[in-house]
Design an enzyme around this catalytic site. Structure first.
Site, PDB file in Angstrom:
ATOM      1  N   GLY A  16       0.825  -1.193   0.000  1.00  0.00           N
ATOM      2  CA  GLY A  16       0.000   0.000   0.000  1.00  0.00           C
ATOM      3  C   GLY A  16       0.858   1.240   0.000  1.00  0.00           C
ATOM      4  O   GLY A  16       1.967   1.244  -0.534  1.00  0.00           O
ATOM      5  N   ARG A  17       0.357   2.310   0.626  1.00  0.00           N
ATOM      6  CA  ARG A  17       1.089   3.573   0.635  1.00  0.00           C
ATOM      7  C   ARG A  17       2.477   3.416   1.261  1.00  0.00           C
ATOM      8  O   ARG A  17       3.481   3.830   0.693  1.00  0.00           O
ATOM      9  CB  ARG A  17       0.301   4.636   1.411  1.00  0.00           C
ATOM     10  CG  ARG A  17      -1.009   5.084   0.761  1.00  0.00           C
ATOM     11  CD  ARG A  17      -1.644   6.151   1.637  1.00  0.00           C
ATOM     12  NE  ARG A  17      -2.853   6.722   1.055  1.00  0.00           N
ATOM     13  CZ  ARG A  17      -4.076   6.329   1.341  1.00  0.00           C
ATOM     14  NH1 ARG A  17      -4.254   5.328   2.188  1.00  0.00           N
ATOM     15  NH2 ARG A  17      -5.125   6.904   0.791  1.00  0.00           N
TER      16      ARG A  17
ATOM     17  N   ARG B 215      -3.262  -9.495  -1.784  1.00  0.00           N
ATOM     18  CA  ARG B 215      -4.427 -10.288  -2.180  1.00  0.00           C
ATOM     19  C   ARG B 215      -4.583 -10.290  -3.697  1.00  0.00           C
ATOM     20  O   ARG B 215      -4.888 -11.310  -4.306  1.00  0.00           O
ATOM     21  CB  ARG B 215      -5.686  -9.728  -1.517  1.00  0.00           C
ATOM     22  CG  ARG B 215      -6.935 -10.570  -1.754  1.00  0.00           C
ATOM     23  CD  ARG B 215      -8.134  -9.957  -1.056  1.00  0.00           C
ATOM     24  NE  ARG B 215      -7.919  -9.823   0.382  1.00  0.00           N
ATOM     25  CZ  ARG B 215      -8.746  -9.212   1.206  1.00  0.00           C
ATOM     26  NH1 ARG B 215      -9.852  -8.657   0.743  1.00  0.00           N
ATOM     27  NH2 ARG B 215      -8.483  -9.142   2.489  1.00  0.00           N
TER      28      ARG B 215
ATOM     29  N   ILE C  45       6.276  -4.229  11.014  1.00  0.00           N
ATOM     30  CA  ILE C  45       5.849  -2.884  11.402  1.00  0.00           C
ATOM     31  C   ILE C  45       4.356  -2.716  11.102  1.00  0.00           C
ATOM     32  O   ILE C  45       3.870  -1.597  10.999  1.00  0.00           O
ATOM     33  CB  ILE C  45       6.671  -1.788  10.693  1.00  0.00           C
ATOM     34  CG1 ILE C  45       6.547  -1.914   9.169  1.00  0.00           C
ATOM     35  CG2 ILE C  45       8.116  -1.807  11.124  1.00  0.00           C
ATOM     36  CD1 ILE C  45       7.024  -0.690   8.436  1.00  0.00           C
TER      37      ILE C  45
ATOM     38  N   ARG D 165       0.977  -5.012  12.334  1.00  0.00           N
ATOM     39  CA  ARG D 165       0.282  -5.260  13.593  1.00  0.00           C
ATOM     40  C   ARG D 165       0.774  -6.604  14.132  1.00  0.00           C
ATOM     41  O   ARG D 165       1.083  -7.518  13.358  1.00  0.00           O
ATOM     42  CB  ARG D 165      -1.242  -5.308  13.393  1.00  0.00           C
ATOM     43  CG  ARG D 165      -1.882  -3.967  13.115  1.00  0.00           C
ATOM     44  CD  ARG D 165      -1.890  -3.072  14.341  1.00  0.00           C
ATOM     45  NE  ARG D 165      -2.638  -1.836  14.140  1.00  0.00           N
ATOM     46  CZ  ARG D 165      -2.111  -0.692  13.731  1.00  0.00           C
ATOM     47  NH1 ARG D 165      -0.811  -0.635  13.453  1.00  0.00           N
ATOM     48  NH2 ARG D 165      -2.859   0.396  13.606  1.00  0.00           N
TER      49      ARG D 165
ATOM     50  N   ASP E 202       8.377  -4.166  15.734  1.00  0.00           N
ATOM     51  CA  ASP E 202       7.886  -2.901  16.275  1.00  0.00           C
ATOM     52  C   ASP E 202       6.495  -3.061  16.877  1.00  0.00           C
ATOM     53  O   ASP E 202       6.008  -2.153  17.539  1.00  0.00           O
ATOM     54  CB  ASP E 202       7.850  -1.842  15.165  1.00  0.00           C
ATOM     55  CG  ASP E 202       7.525  -0.450  15.690  1.00  0.00           C
ATOM     56  OD1 ASP E 202       8.065  -0.080  16.755  1.00  0.00           O
ATOM     57  OD2 ASP E 202       6.735   0.263  15.055  1.00  0.00           O
TER      58      ASP E 202
ATOM     59  N   GLU F 275       0.159  -5.600  23.134  1.00  0.00           N
ATOM     60  CA  GLU F 275       0.900  -4.387  23.507  1.00  0.00           C
ATOM     61  C   GLU F 275       0.279  -3.726  24.736  1.00  0.00           C
ATOM     62  O   GLU F 275      -0.951  -3.727  24.872  1.00  0.00           O
ATOM     63  CB  GLU F 275       0.912  -3.414  22.325  1.00  0.00           C
ATOM     64  CG  GLU F 275       1.670  -3.961  21.139  1.00  0.00           C
ATOM     65  CD  GLU F 275       1.692  -3.004  19.950  1.00  0.00           C
ATOM     66  OE1 GLU F 275       1.196  -1.863  20.066  1.00  0.00           O
ATOM     67  OE2 GLU F 275       2.229  -3.407  18.893  1.00  0.00           O
TER      68      GLU F 275
ATOM     69  N   HIS G 256       6.482  -0.010  19.375  1.00  0.00           N
ATOM     70  CA  HIS G 256       5.505   0.530  18.425  1.00  0.00           C
ATOM     71  C   HIS G 256       5.836   1.992  18.084  1.00  0.00           C
ATOM     72  O   HIS G 256       5.046   2.906  18.348  1.00  0.00           O
ATOM     73  CB  HIS G 256       4.081   0.417  18.982  1.00  0.00           C
ATOM     74  CG  HIS G 256       3.035   0.419  17.900  1.00  0.00           C
ATOM     75  ND1 HIS G 256       1.876  -0.303  17.980  1.00  0.00           N
ATOM     76  CD2 HIS G 256       2.976   1.072  16.715  1.00  0.00           C
ATOM     77  CE1 HIS G 256       1.142  -0.111  16.897  1.00  0.00           C
ATOM     78  NE2 HIS G 256       1.795   0.725  16.109  1.00  0.00           N
TER      79      HIS G 256
END
Length: 307
Positions: free
Chosen positions: A154-155, A176, A231, A233, A257, A262, A280
């Site tokens: 993605g971005r 996907r 980085i 989840r 991260d 958490e 994180h």
């Protein structure tokens, strides 16, 4: 002029609170001793609310905000926000994309370099006086010319890919669906990609659709010389398998991260020299967090200005 009331659902960075208070009549729900009672009495006053990816927005909270038209969230992730339910109730949900792309991508590259070059372990090696005593640390691994697989493009993933090219890496990716404009080798099979790569970087959304996508089999395919960077989840990886494979050496290295529970990271990782851990911190720079805060405010301003 009377300020528009805005309800803040959870703690925010001081700068963001100050900017909100300059423009709006801010009420902090998280400071109310009886939050439910406060909402029952005052919820009808608020057309807007502010939250974060850490506080989230659950369906039951949506039901307690009958007059809210927009929720502006600090963060890019939406896995803690029930966007579908909010939309069903006619509430717009805004987040803070793009402004954190560069620094989050930099964290991925930093973890990749720190992990493969044993930066943290060698720092301890010097501090403990082992170098001065004549010991020699083991050789690290380089990344130039190596194949690095991105799980997600993605971005942020696209920015990571560009930065990897600067280091002479070969970039591949798994998503996907194939990205028609992406100039990188695409794998439909994540296990196959892991088997062909020296490193795997997870940068995809959290949530039910991606839970455990980095499975034991994927990590085993990456293998004893492979490096896993997360980085995204904590939920996107089988964390139990990850810890076990790092302990046994079936997975070479990891730079993490994010974690499942958490702020609690698995204590079994603390003693391992082949792991670099972060609390994180992907977007946690002064510059990026300020830009994110400004986006939270501008999202509200744009909404009330009918933009």
């Amino acid at each position: 002029m009377t300020k528009q009331p805005v309800l803040v659902l959870g703690p925010l960075m001081p700068y963001l609170l100050e900017e909100l208070e300059k423009r709006y009549a801010v009420e902090k729900l998280y400071e109310e001793k009886d939050a439910l009672g406060f909402l029952h009495q005052h919820a009808g006053r608020f057309r807007a609310a502010v939250t974060s990816t850490f506080t989230g927005l659950k369906a039951d909270m949506v039901d307690l905000l009958p007059a809210v038209e927009i929720v502006s969230s600090f963060g890019v992730g939406t896995d803690s926000l029930d966007v579908a339910y909010a939309s069903k109730k006619g509430i717009k949900v805004a987040n803070t994309p793009d402004v954190l792309n560069e620094d989050t991508a930099n964290m991925a590259i930093s973890l990749l370099l720190a992990t493969t070059r044993d930066i943290v372990a060698n720092d301890r090696f010097v501090r403990e006086g082992r170098w001065a005593k004549g010991e020699t640390p083991p050789l690290a691994q380089g990344i130039e010319g190596k194949k690095v697989g991105l799980v997600g493009l993605g971005r942020i993933g696209s920015v990571i890919a560009e930065k990897l090219l600067t280091f002479g890496c070969q970039v591949t990716y798994h998503t996907r669906n194939k990205k028609p404009d992406a100039p990188y080798a695409y794998y439909t099979d994540l296990i196959a990609m892991a088997g062909d790569c020296a490193a795997l970087i997870a940068i995809l959304p959290g949530g039910d659709a991606t839970q455990g996508i980095i499975s034991r089999e994927v990590l085993q395919a990456l293998g004893p010389k492979g490096t896993f960077i997360n980085i995204a989840r904590g939920t996107v990886v089988d964390e139990v398998a990850l810890v076990e494979l790092l302990q046994t050496g079936e997975l070479g290295r990891a730079g993490l991260d994010v974690f499942v529970d958490e702020p609690n990271a698995p204590e079994a990782l603390f003693a391992l020299d082949n792991v670099v851990l972060q609390p994180h911190m992907g977007s946690a720079t002064v510059e990026t967090r300020k830009a994110m805060a400004d986006r939270v405010v501008s999202n509200l301003e744009d909404y009330f200005a009918a933009k």
